[in-house]
Scaffold this motif. Structure first.
Motif, PDB file in Angstrom:
ATOM      1  N   LYS A 198      29.276  52.275  59.064  1.00  0.00           N
ATOM      2  CA  LYS A 198      28.720  50.961  58.777  1.00  0.00           C
ATOM      3  C   LYS A 198      27.648  51.046  57.701  1.00  0.00           C
ATOM      4  CE  LYS A 198      27.862  46.560  59.400  1.00  0.00           C
ATOM      5  NZ  LYS A 198      28.824  45.535  58.953  1.00  0.00           N
ATOM      6  N   GLU A 199      26.788  52.041  57.789  1.00  0.00           N
ATOM      7  CA  GLU A 199      25.757  52.233  56.773  1.00  0.00           C
ATOM      8  C   GLU A 199      26.384  52.552  55.420  1.00  0.00           C
ATOM      9  OE1 GLU A 199      23.134  55.252  58.104  1.00  0.00           O
ATOM     10  OE2 GLU A 199      22.389  54.129  59.839  1.00  0.00           O
ATOM     11  N   ALA A 200      27.478  53.320  55.441  1.00  0.00           N
ATOM     12  CA  ALA A 200      28.091  53.768  54.188  1.00  0.00           C
ATOM     13  C   ALA A 200      28.770  52.623  53.442  1.00  0.00           C
ATOM     14  CB  ALA A 200      29.104  54.875  54.477  1.00  0.00           C
ATOM     15  N   ILE A 201      29.470  51.745  54.170  1.00  0.00           N
ATOM     16  CA  ILE A 201      30.212  50.686  53.478  1.00  0.00           C
ATOM     17  C   ILE A 201      29.321  49.504  53.120  1.00  0.00           C
ATOM     18  CG2 ILE A 201      32.374  51.333  54.580  1.00  0.00           C
ATOM     19  CD1 ILE A 201      32.048  48.958  56.444  1.00  0.00           C
ATOM     20  N   GLY A 202      28.150  49.405  53.751  1.00  0.00           N
ATOM     21  CA  GLY A 202      27.229  48.323  53.421  1.00  0.00           C
ATOM     22  C   GLY A 202      27.848  46.960  53.664  1.00  0.00           C
ATOM     23  N   ARG A 203      27.752  46.081  52.681  1.00  0.00           N
ATOM     24  CA  ARG A 203      28.295  44.727  52.815  1.00  0.00           C
ATOM     25  C   ARG A 203      29.807  44.698  52.612  1.00  0.00           C
ATOM     26  NH1 ARG A 203      24.754  40.659  49.273  1.00  0.00           N
ATOM     27  NH2 ARG A 203      26.104  39.198  50.406  1.00  0.00           N
ATOM     28  N   ASP A 204      30.375  45.802  52.159  1.00  0.00           N
ATOM     29  CA  ASP A 204      31.827  45.944  52.008  1.00  0.00           C
ATOM     30  C   ASP A 204      32.427  44.800  51.191  1.00  0.00           C
ATOM     31  OD1 ASP A 204      34.302  47.134  52.323  1.00  0.00           O
ATOM     32  OD2 ASP A 204      34.711  46.153  54.242  1.00  0.00           O
ATOM     33  N   TRP A 205      31.889  44.577  49.998  1.00  0.00           N
ATOM     34  CA  TRP A 205      32.371  43.464  49.188  1.00  0.00           C
ATOM     35  C   TRP A 205      33.812  43.669  48.735  1.00  0.00           C
ATOM     36  CZ3 TRP A 205      34.015  44.036  44.156  1.00  0.00           C
ATOM     37  CH2 TRP A 205      33.669  45.244  43.513  1.00  0.00           C
ATOM     38  N   LYS A 206      34.219  44.918  48.557  1.00  0.00           N
ATOM     39  CA  LYS A 206      35.601  45.169  48.176  1.00  0.00           C
ATOM     40  C   LYS A 206      36.553  44.759  49.297  1.00  0.00           C
ATOM     41  CE  LYS A 206      34.880  49.125  45.059  1.00  0.00           C
ATOM     42  NZ  LYS A 206      35.246  50.534  44.822  1.00  0.00           N
ATOM     43  N   GLY A 207      36.195  45.142  50.517  1.00  0.00           N
ATOM     44  CA  GLY A 207      37.032  44.798  51.662  1.00  0.00           C
ATOM     45  C   GLY A 207      37.118  43.304  51.893  1.00  0.00           C
ATOM     46  N   ARG A 208      36.061  42.576  51.566  1.00  0.00           N
ATOM     47  CA  ARG A 208      36.058  41.120  51.728  1.00  0.00           C
ATOM     48  C   ARG A 208      36.814  40.416  50.601  1.00  0.00           C
ATOM     49  NH1 ARG A 208      31.964  39.387  55.343  1.00  0.00           N
ATOM     50  NH2 ARG A 208      30.662  41.110  56.092  1.00  0.00           N
ATOM     51  N   LEU A 209      36.725  40.962  49.405  1.00  0.00           N
ATOM     52  CA  LEU A 209      37.348  40.316  48.249  1.00  0.00           C
ATOM     53  C   LEU A 209      38.860  40.527  48.213  1.00  0.00           C
ATOM     54  CD1 LEU A 209      37.121  38.804  45.555  1.00  0.00           C
ATOM     55  CD2 LEU A 209      36.591  41.004  44.452  1.00  0.00           C
ATOM     56  N   SER A 210      39.318  41.702  48.609  1.00  0.00           N
ATOM     57  CA  SER A 210      40.741  42.033  48.484  1.00  0.00           C
ATOM     58  C   SER A 210      41.664  41.043  49.195  1.00  0.00           C
ATOM     59  CB  SER A 210      40.991  43.459  48.993  1.00  0.00           C
ATOM     60  OG  SER A 210      40.312  44.396  48.184  1.00  0.00           O
ATOM     61  N   PRO A 211      41.432  40.696  50.486  1.00  0.00           N
ATOM     62  CA  PRO A 211      42.331  39.727  51.130  1.00  0.00           C
ATOM     63  C   PRO A 211      42.367  38.383  50.404  1.00  0.00           C
ATOM     64  CG  PRO A 211      40.966  40.829  52.768  1.00  0.00           C
ATOM     65  CD  PRO A 211      40.423  41.201  51.428  1.00  0.00           C
ATOM     66  N   VAL A 212      41.231  37.977  49.858  1.00  0.00           N
ATOM     67  CA  VAL A 212      41.189  36.719  49.108  1.00  0.00           C
ATOM     68  C   VAL A 212      42.108  36.805  47.891  1.00  0.00           C
ATOM     69  CG1 VAL A 212      39.721  35.143  47.799  1.00  0.00           C
ATOM     70  CG2 VAL A 212      38.851  36.202  49.888  1.00  0.00           C
ATOM     71  N   LEU A 213      42.066  37.935  47.192  1.00  0.00           N
ATOM     72  CA  LEU A 213      42.925  38.121  46.015  1.00  0.00           C
ATOM     73  C   LEU A 213      44.400  38.133  46.408  1.00  0.00           C
ATOM     74  CD1 LEU A 213      40.923  40.820  44.005  1.00  0.00           C
ATOM     75  CD2 LEU A 213      41.119  38.374  43.513  1.00  0.00           C
ATOM     76  N   TYR A 214      44.731  38.774  47.531  1.00  0.00           N
ATOM     77  CA  TYR A 214      46.127  38.813  47.968  1.00  0.00           C
ATOM     78  C   TYR A 214      46.636  37.407  48.307  1.00  0.00           C
ATOM     79  CZ  TYR A 214      45.144  43.813  48.440  1.00  0.00           C
ATOM     80  OH  TYR A 214      44.770  45.111  48.209  1.00  0.00           O
ATOM     81  N   ILE A 215      45.796  36.621  48.970  1.00  0.00           N
ATOM     82  CA  ILE A 215      46.182  35.254  49.308  1.00  0.00           C
ATOM     83  C   ILE A 215      46.365  34.425  48.031  1.00  0.00           C
ATOM     84  CG2 ILE A 215      45.411  33.125  50.419  1.00  0.00           C
ATOM     85  CD1 ILE A 215      44.026  34.873  52.520  1.00  0.00           C
ATOM     86  N   VAL A 216      45.463  34.613  47.072  1.00  0.00           N
ATOM     87  CA  VAL A 216      45.595  33.927  45.778  1.00  0.00           C
ATOM     88  C   VAL A 216      46.914  34.312  45.108  1.00  0.00           C
ATOM     89  CG1 VAL A 216      44.669  33.785  43.426  1.00  0.00           C
ATOM     90  CG2 VAL A 216      43.121  33.637  45.395  1.00  0.00           C
ATOM     91  N   ALA A 217      47.252  35.594  45.162  1.00  0.00           N
ATOM     92  CA  ALA A 217      48.492  36.063  44.538  1.00  0.00           C
ATOM     93  C   ALA A 217      49.713  35.467  45.228  1.00  0.00           C
ATOM     94  CB  ALA A 217      48.548  37.585  44.579  1.00  0.00           C
ATOM     95  N   ILE A 218      49.687  35.419  46.559  1.00  0.00           N
ATOM     96  CA  ILE A 218      50.815  34.839  47.298  1.00  0.00           C
ATOM     97  C   ILE A 218      51.006  33.370  46.920  1.00  0.00           C
ATOM     98  CG2 ILE A 218      51.647  34.219  49.605  1.00  0.00           C
ATOM     99  CD1 ILE A 218      50.130  36.735  50.625  1.00  0.00           C
ATOM    100  N   CYS A 219      49.912  32.636  46.860  1.00  0.00           N
ATOM    101  CA  CYS A 219      49.987  31.214  46.468  1.00  0.00           C
ATOM    102  C   CYS A 219      50.420  31.066  45.010  1.00  0.00           C
ATOM    103  CB  CYS A 219      48.637  30.540  46.684  1.00  0.00           C
ATOM    104  SG  CYS A 219      48.120  30.456  48.417  1.00  0.00           S
TER     105      CYS A 219
END
Length: 215
Positions: free
Chosen positions: A152-173
């Protein structure tokens, strides 16, 4: 059921539950890459036009190879921060491997149909579900480690993990308008993860250093 994993055994050659988890995952990922490569059939002709017909299949293979490599790399680093394996972690890992195992089918279908809308959308769904599965595995490890989790300390806010699903959904649409827009989004998402994230290694090194100071 829970398997304790003593810290002193982490870097030995002995058999450990964590070692078995890593070995199984590495073997499955290697098979996935092999199957994807076998989907590229050798052309019957000897002309450049025969090779040209394979370009869409080759491009889809390259994209999927990069994605599988990204998952393998990050999975490797994540397990470095895991010191014990629980049943929840085992099932979460199998869940991730299930979605990764669909990459050869999704890759072949998309490439053989020259990136048309439905196969591209299906490919995006597989990417999305693999991302969700990775998040669940990460959450299972963090939950096992409890307060002060190293991961948890290492990944921090995990912005990559949060952004990726959004990009995949955008791509599907986006496939409703243009499958090539979706492909561009897939490439952008891959580029975000392409450079390995050194945070886990830094936190592990710092944790080892702090333990050494207190000994």
């Amino acid at each position: 059921m829970e398997f304790a994993f003593p810290a002193r055994q982490e870097h030995t050659g002995g058999s450990t539950p964590k070692g078995r988890l890593e070995s199984c995952s590495d073997a499955v990922i290697a098979i996935i890459i092999t199957i994807m490569e076998l989907e590229m059939k050798v052309p019957h002709g000897d002309g450049m036009e025969d090779l040209g017909a394979l370009v869409p299949v080759f491009l889809s293979y390259v994209l999927s190879f990069v994605y599988v490599g990204i998952y393998w790399n990050n999975h490797h680093h994540m397990l470095h921060a895991c010191t014990s394996v629980t049943g929840a972690i085992l099932w979460a890992n199998l869940h991730l491997l299930f979605w990764l195992s669909l990459f050869p089918f999704a890759t072949g279908w998309m490439g053989e149909n020259h990136f048309t809308a439905v196969p591209t959308a299906f490919y995006g769904v597989v990417l999305l579900m693999a991302g969700v599965a990775y998040y669940l595995l990460q959450a299972a490890i963090i939950r096992r480690q409890g307060p002060g989790s190293l991961l948890k300390e290492a990944i921090g806010r995990d912005w990559k993990g949060r952004l990726s699903p959004v990009l995949y959904i955008v791509a599907i649409c986006a496939t409703l308008r243009s499958s090539w827009i979706a492909q561009a989004v897939f490439v952008v998402a891959a580029l975000i993860w392409f450079i390995p994230d050194p945070r886990i290694e830094r936190h592990l090194a710092g944790s080892v250093g702090r333990r050494s100071e207190h000994q």
